[in-house]
Scaffold this motif. Structure first.
Motif, PDB file in Angstrom:
ATOM      1  N   ASP A  71       0.818  -1.218   0.000  1.00  9.79           N
ATOM      2  CA  ASP A  71       0.000   0.000   0.000  1.00  9.79           C
ATOM      3  C   ASP A  71       0.852   1.269   0.000  1.00  9.79           C
ATOM      4  OD1 ASP A  71      -2.346  -1.520   0.149  1.00  9.79           O
ATOM      5  OD2 ASP A  71      -2.273  -1.554   2.337  1.00  9.79           O
ATOM      6  N   GLY A  72       2.145   1.140   0.193  1.00  4.43           N
ATOM      7  CA  GLY A  72       3.024   2.287   0.334  1.00  4.43           C
ATOM      8  C   GLY A  72       3.764   2.181   1.658  1.00  4.43           C
ATOM      9  N   LEU A  73       5.044   2.606   1.649  1.00  5.88           N
ATOM     10  CA  LEU A  73       5.902   2.368   2.812  1.00  5.88           C
ATOM     11  C   LEU A  73       5.357   3.001   4.086  1.00  5.88           C
ATOM     12  CD1 LEU A  73       8.533   1.138   3.879  1.00  5.88           C
ATOM     13  CD2 LEU A  73       9.683   3.294   3.282  1.00  5.88           C
ATOM     14  N   VAL A  74       4.937   4.271   4.007  1.00  7.52           N
ATOM     15  CA  VAL A  74       4.470   4.966   5.216  1.00  7.52           C
ATOM     16  C   VAL A  74       3.225   4.269   5.767  1.00  7.52           C
ATOM     17  CG1 VAL A  74       3.516   7.125   6.114  1.00  7.52           C
ATOM     18  CG2 VAL A  74       5.477   7.171   4.558  1.00  7.52           C
ATOM     19  N   GLN A  75       2.276   3.990   4.879  1.00  5.96           N
ATOM     20  CA  GLN A  75       1.045   3.356   5.323  1.00  5.96           C
ATOM     21  C   GLN A  75       1.298   1.952   5.871  1.00  5.96           C
ATOM     22  OE1 GLN A  75      -2.271   4.015   2.706  1.00  5.96           O
ATOM     23  NE2 GLN A  75      -3.228   2.076   3.283  1.00  5.96           N
ATOM     24  N   ASP A  76       2.158   1.201   5.202  1.00  2.00           N
ATOM     25  CA  ASP A  76       2.408  -0.176   5.660  1.00  2.00           C
ATOM     26  C   ASP A  76       3.177  -0.197   6.978  1.00  2.00           C
ATOM     27  OD1 ASP A  76       1.037  -1.870   3.826  1.00  2.00           O
ATOM     28  OD2 ASP A  76       2.476  -1.325   2.283  1.00  2.00           O
ATOM     29  N   LEU A  77       4.125   0.744   7.132  1.00  2.00           N
ATOM     30  CA  LEU A  77       4.797   0.809   8.436  1.00  2.00           C
ATOM     31  C   LEU A  77       3.808   1.218   9.525  1.00  2.00           C
ATOM     32  CD1 LEU A  77       8.321   2.275   7.583  1.00  2.00           C
ATOM     33  CD2 LEU A  77       7.719  -0.082   8.223  1.00  2.00           C
ATOM     34  N   GLY A  78       2.779   1.980   9.121  1.00  2.86           N
ATOM     35  CA  GLY A  78       1.700   2.292  10.062  1.00  2.86           C
ATOM     36  C   GLY A  78       1.019   1.028  10.576  1.00  2.86           C
ATOM     37  N   HIS A  79       0.864   0.033   9.697  1.00  2.00           N
ATOM     38  CA  HIS A  79       0.272  -1.242  10.129  1.00  2.00           C
ATOM     39  C   HIS A  79       1.169  -1.922  11.169  1.00  2.00           C
ATOM     40  CE1 HIS A  79      -2.590  -0.642   7.034  1.00  2.00           C
ATOM     41  NE2 HIS A  79      -1.878  -1.097   6.025  1.00  2.00           N
ATOM     42  N   VAL A 131      12.264   2.032  15.759  1.00  4.39           N
ATOM     43  CA  VAL A 131      11.039   1.854  16.538  1.00  4.39           C
ATOM     44  C   VAL A 131      11.250   2.507  17.905  1.00  4.39           C
ATOM     45  CG1 VAL A 131       9.383   0.178  17.475  1.00  4.39           C
ATOM     46  CG2 VAL A 131      10.683  -0.373  15.386  1.00  4.39           C
ATOM     47  N   ARG A 132      10.234   3.213  18.366  1.00  2.42           N
ATOM     48  CA  ARG A 132      10.313   3.794  19.721  1.00  2.42           C
ATOM     49  C   ARG A 132       8.963   3.645  20.410  1.00  2.42           C
ATOM     50  NH1 ARG A 132       7.355   8.406  19.488  1.00  2.42           N
ATOM     51  NH2 ARG A 132       7.383   9.534  17.513  1.00  2.42           N
ATOM     52  N   GLU A 133       8.971   3.952  21.702  1.00  4.11           N
ATOM     53  CA  GLU A 133       7.709   3.978  22.452  1.00  4.11           C
ATOM     54  C   GLU A 133       6.764   4.995  21.803  1.00  4.11           C
ATOM     55  OE1 GLU A 133       7.015   2.212  25.206  1.00  4.11           O
ATOM     56  OE2 GLU A 133       8.985   1.503  25.900  1.00  4.11           O
ATOM     57  N   GLY A 134       5.497   4.711  21.813  1.00  2.00           N
ATOM     58  CA  GLY A 134       4.535   5.674  21.280  1.00  2.00           C
ATOM     59  C   GLY A 134       3.614   5.038  20.280  1.00  2.00           C
ATOM     60  N   ARG A 135       3.106   5.905  19.403  1.00  8.01           N
ATOM     61  CA  ARG A 135       2.147   5.423  18.402  1.00  8.01           C
ATOM     62  C   ARG A 135       2.386   6.105  17.069  1.00  8.01           C
ATOM     63  NH1 ARG A 135      -2.036   2.550  19.226  1.00  8.01           N
ATOM     64  NH2 ARG A 135      -2.314   1.698  21.298  1.00  8.01           N
ATOM     65  N   GLY A 136       2.034   5.445  15.994  1.00 15.13           N
ATOM     66  CA  GLY A 136       2.046   6.067  14.678  1.00 15.13           C
ATOM     67  C   GLY A 136       3.415   6.097  14.026  1.00 15.13           C
ATOM     68  N   VAL A 137       3.438   6.705  12.850  1.00 15.52           N
ATOM     69  CA  VAL A 137       4.660   6.814  12.056  1.00 15.52           C
ATOM     70  C   VAL A 137       4.999   8.283  11.900  1.00 15.52           C
ATOM     71  CG1 VAL A 137       5.691   6.373   9.784  1.00 15.52           C
ATOM     72  CG2 VAL A 137       4.126   4.689  10.786  1.00 15.52           C
ATOM     73  N   SER A 138       6.268   8.630  12.071  1.00 15.45           N
ATOM     74  CA  SER A 138       6.695   9.987  11.742  1.00 15.45           C
ATOM     75  C   SER A 138       7.725   9.915  10.634  1.00 15.45           C
ATOM     76  CB  SER A 138       7.282  10.689  12.965  1.00 15.45           C
ATOM     77  OG  SER A 138       8.569  10.174  13.227  1.00 15.45           O
TER      78      SER A 138
END
Lengths: 313, 313
Positions: free
Chosen positions: A215-223, A289-296
């Motif tokens: 689906d795209g790198l940003v979106q897939d890393l979001g998964h 990868v870090r603590e938290g949520r989402g992709v930056s």
């Protein structure tokens, strides 16, 4: 269709029988529809066969498994030429040959438009499956395979530019038309080349999470971030931006990084690894990868379920 | 979707992971298309789910295997109501529950018409698969499950007679409309009830060949005869002809035996057994395997690939 040692009973009966050496099997299924996932004027039967096989075999590899077999359920219009169907079968055969898998069964029926449903299988060789959910703070995020090629190729086809550009270039150079860079992008749309062997390789290297970039790198890393309950910081400066993508970007007036971060269908692999794992050079570290949520991306949060192009300045 | 002990990793990742206790798995796939395999005005979403699951699970049982799991790739129009899709999922769930199988994965995409691709899996428990090719001269031919019900139900729907007949009968009897015999036939078209447990049972009894009756008994026994390099003499007098089929035959002016011998989609099981095997009473002996080729009915050769109705006087 050529068979392999995993196939105990191939096509022709009520069902096939496939070996599952480690007592489990990986299974994934995808439906490809004419007009939605491929166009008959942009892709040949052979292309459709290769692509349909590839996107399923990539899902198997993304679990860390070795693909073993697949089955195909096919709907074709009455007017379909035998040559087209033969080419489709050849495409399946050749893509399966890339990984030593076999087409072990199928179903064919009449249909208004072409329908291709593929289910693929793989064996983990005793390893644990590498899911999307295992990324841990401190892990390295890495990718392997092409990114943005298929999206750029599709954009070129959609703009009707690929053919024109090649003709103009050939005229200027006094050269005959031939293979060139942009043709490579169009070919990437028609026939993705997933880095199959890197899936089991990542599993053996201790990957904590993995998926194929569809689906795209940003979106897939979001998964991965969501399934793992962690955040991913993406530092895309480390991503390669090949000249062919820059050239296509100039031609279409598009930032080629949009394709790299937001384009799917190359079926690259993205994985997370514990800190300290030495990765082979074809794995490119793109984040942490870090603590938290989402992709930056470059420190700015990426909206959930959006490609790069939806949130850049 | 409920899972079962065979499911090590269910829906939601790139692929699922399913146990294959005996180191092999049986796999079969089928494509069902709106307008060709079902009509949305004749079947509910629930019906379509049950039927799509049933015809694949029956193929698994026909190998002598216990169904374990299936995956579903679904194409639905944008206008499809959520309730329809939910009912479809319920149908899959309930049909799988009949055999203890689980829906372990899937794919959903937009489509012009409803497309349902199912792939089902089973485990042989260490037994050899029962193919179509093992029938030997002297073997007994037997069937179990309903024959002709789905074909009669489809004929009633096609004639638009089922509803009218029920209304007339209710009016004559002064009764409210309710379940009755012909409704059972229509229900048989909408939701086949394959005799799943009889597949592994036949394997344990030593069946030499088996298949599920999906194209019609005569035609499907032709597949067994051809694959086994033998002839089958069918003696249909032993086949039951329930009163409900006779009633539908009278209503439509059809010989109900046409449905029994030529109708598919009930997913009865037909098998051959070595002479001397004592069969449970739900297996009805309908013929004998002998040296030769093809299928004969009451001593007359049945044309290859034709239902009973194409060759009777």
């Amino acid at each position: 269709m050529p068979q392999n040692p995993e196939v105990l009973l191939g096509p022709g009966d009520d069902a096939a029988l496939v070996r599952a050496p480690d007592g489990r099997f990986v299974v994934t299924t995808d439906l490809l529809l004419e007009g939605r996932h491929f166009r008959l004027d942009w892709s040949s039967g052979y292309d459709v066969g290769r692509k349909a096989a590839a996107q399923n075999l990539a899902d198997v590899a993304a679990m860390g498994a070795e693909p073993t077999a697949l089955v195909v359920a096919l709907g074709v219009p009455a007017k379909t030429e035998t040559a087209w169907a033969d080419a489709l079968a050849d495409g399946f055969r050749d893509e399966c040959a890339e990984v030593g898998a076999a087409v072990v069964g199928g179903d064919v029926t009449r249909s208004e438009t072409v329908v291709v449903a593929v289910t693929a299988f793989g064996d983990l060789g005793g390893r644990a499956p590498v899911t999307r959910a295992g990324a841990r703070p401190g892990d390295t995020v890495a990718v392997t395979g092409r990114l943005g090629f298929a999206a750029a190729g599709l954009a070129l086809l959609a703009e009707g530019r690929a053919e024109r550009w090649r003709a103009e270039r050939a005229e200027r150079a006094g050269e005959p038309e031939g293979e060139d860079g942009l043709a490579e992008l169009v070919a990437a749309h028609r026939r993705p080349r997933p880095p199959y062997a890197c899936g089991p390789e990542a599993a053996r290297l201790g990957a904590t999470a993995m998926l194929d970039v569809s689906d795209g790198l940003v979106q897939d890393l979001g998964h991965v971030a969501e399934a793992s309950g962690a955040a991913i910081d993406l530092e895309p400066a480390s991503l390669p931006l090949p000249e062919v993508l820059r050239a296509a970007g100039r031609l279409l007036g598009t930032d080629p990084f949009d394709w790299v971060l937001g384009g799917g269908e190359d079926h690259a692999l993205a994985a997370t690894f514990p800190p300290g794992v030495r990765l082979p050079p074809h794995w490119i570290v793109v984040g942490r990868v870090r603590e938290g949520r989402g992709v930056s991306v470059l420190g700015r949060p990426a909206p959930h379920r959006a490609g790069w192009d939806h949130f850049r300045e």
